[in-house]
Design an enzyme around this catalytic site. Sequence first.
Site, PDB file in Angstrom:
ATOM      1  N   TYR A 147       0.809  -1.220   0.000  1.00  0.00           N
ATOM      2  CA  TYR A 147       0.000   0.000   0.000  1.00  0.00           C
ATOM      3  C   TYR A 147       0.841   1.269   0.000  1.00  0.00           C
ATOM      4  CZ  TYR A 147      -4.606  -2.118   0.645  1.00  0.00           C
ATOM      5  OH  TYR A 147      -5.779  -2.796   0.483  1.00  0.00           O
ATOM      6  N   LYS A 214       1.408 -13.872   6.180  1.00  0.00           N
ATOM      7  CA  LYS A 214       1.458 -14.934   5.163  1.00  0.00           C
ATOM      8  C   LYS A 214       2.936 -15.273   4.951  1.00  0.00           C
ATOM      9  CE  LYS A 214      -0.497 -17.523   1.979  1.00  0.00           C
ATOM     10  NZ  LYS A 214      -1.303 -18.697   2.285  1.00  0.00           N
ATOM     11  N   ASP A 257      -4.621 -16.903   5.538  1.00  0.00           N
ATOM     12  CA  ASP A 257      -5.813 -17.600   5.015  1.00  0.00           C
ATOM     13  C   ASP A 257      -6.529 -18.369   6.124  1.00  0.00           C
ATOM     14  OD1 ASP A 257      -3.348 -18.732   4.738  1.00  0.00           O
ATOM     15  OD2 ASP A 257      -3.743 -19.803   2.877  1.00  0.00           O
ATOM     16  N   ASP A 281      -6.201  -4.851   6.233  1.00  0.00           N
ATOM     17  CA  ASP A 281      -7.312  -4.218   5.524  1.00  0.00           C
ATOM     18  C   ASP A 281      -8.392  -5.264   5.220  1.00  0.00           C
ATOM     19  OD1 ASP A 281      -8.672  -2.176   4.346  1.00  0.00           O
ATOM     20  OD2 ASP A 281      -7.617  -2.283   2.436  1.00  0.00           O
TER      21      ASP A 281
END
Length: 392
Positions: A147, A214, A257, A281
């Site tokens: 971002y 992740k 996930d 987010d």
Amino acid sequence: MGKITFENGKWKVPDSPTILYTDGDGIGPEIMDATRKVVDAAVKKAYKNKKIEWREVLVGDKALKEKNDRFPQESQDAINEYRVLLKAPLGTPIGTGFKSINVRIRLMLDLYSNIRPVNYMKGLESPLKHPENVNLTIFRENTDDLYMGIEWKYDSPEAAEIRKFLMDKFQVHISDDSGIGIKPMSRAKTQRITRAAAKFAIENNKKKITIMHKGNVMKYTEGAFREWAYETLENEFGGYVSKDDPSKILVNDMIADNMFQQIITRPENYEVIIAPNIDGDYISDAAGALIGNIGTLGGANVGDNGGMFEAVHGTAPKYTGMNVADPLGLIRGAQLMLKYMNWHEAHDVVERAIGTAIETKRVTQDLAKFFNVKPMGTKEFGESLVTIIENM
Ligand code: NAP
């Protein structure tokens, strides 16, 4: 009148602080109008000698119309000077066009913690059997990661140069039709969001902190985030946190996930979540869905020298100008601002007013459908909250 100032991350707030607001795009002006009225009524109810001096800054569609610039220099200067902003949602085009102004303001004021509390409100219809178990706060890192917006279009000379560099230097092949984005994640930025989350957990008697990442795939960015977050917790908060001692705040980590399914199946296991920018987010909208509505969630963007407070949702363009949008998300954002200002009494007045509105089923259309009642308009809902406050 006066400016809010900051000393070592602590807010110094005069009795009549100037606070900036921007109407935003889409439903923004309607929800901002309702929100400011509710906040003013709450401050008046809570204190004899305090009052917010609102000052508008033009940003987004309104600025484009009046100043031919979405983010005029004078607005940037005012934000840099006053450093506290209540912001209605701003539209950002997908795939082309200008850079997100939300992101620019966060980077401009170095607002590194994006704090999003998600608590169930009794009466809302949730997809969960036990939505009352949802009581979590997400600390999303706000200044690092993809971002940062460091990216190049697939057919730009910059993208071609980077692809060539990677091939020549590291024999990494990226096909010619690929856009390029850079995902920087730094130790210092991970440390400061971790500190903010740990302090919050300690001050609010939370029992669990979860590091989301992740890192199994993106080892040197999100994997490093996990490592640095653990390291900060152990080195700086070792007296309060532990991986296995239940008398302390329990810390664990979870792959992104898996986290998405875990907050649905076992929301009670999550209290404070520390997440990199992108993961944070995504997970906050998912968490919002758990309590039935993202229209009622507010967020704070806070650094050591400023804060921007907002609704979690966007501009909901299909409801623009229809007087149907729910202002609760922005009101929740404003409540977080009152907390940072240390105006807790005013925060609590708003909280009680929202409780009464929900109990008496005086709500906008997004919630009215759950209660089977006639919805109120945005304006009328705001006015009814003000009346509830005045009659307290
Ligand atoms: P959105 O504006 O959040 O709207 C998605 C849906 O959420 C709406 O269609 C509506 O659902 C519901 N909703 C959101 N806010 C609501 C409210 N106050 N009252 C009632 N319902 C509400 O998401 P989007 O359509 O993906 O994004 C639109 C624009 O907002 C984009 O340009 C995006 O970049 C921008 N955006 C800005 C911010 C920000 O300024 N911080 C954040 C997110 C998105 P139903 O259809 O079910 O009624």
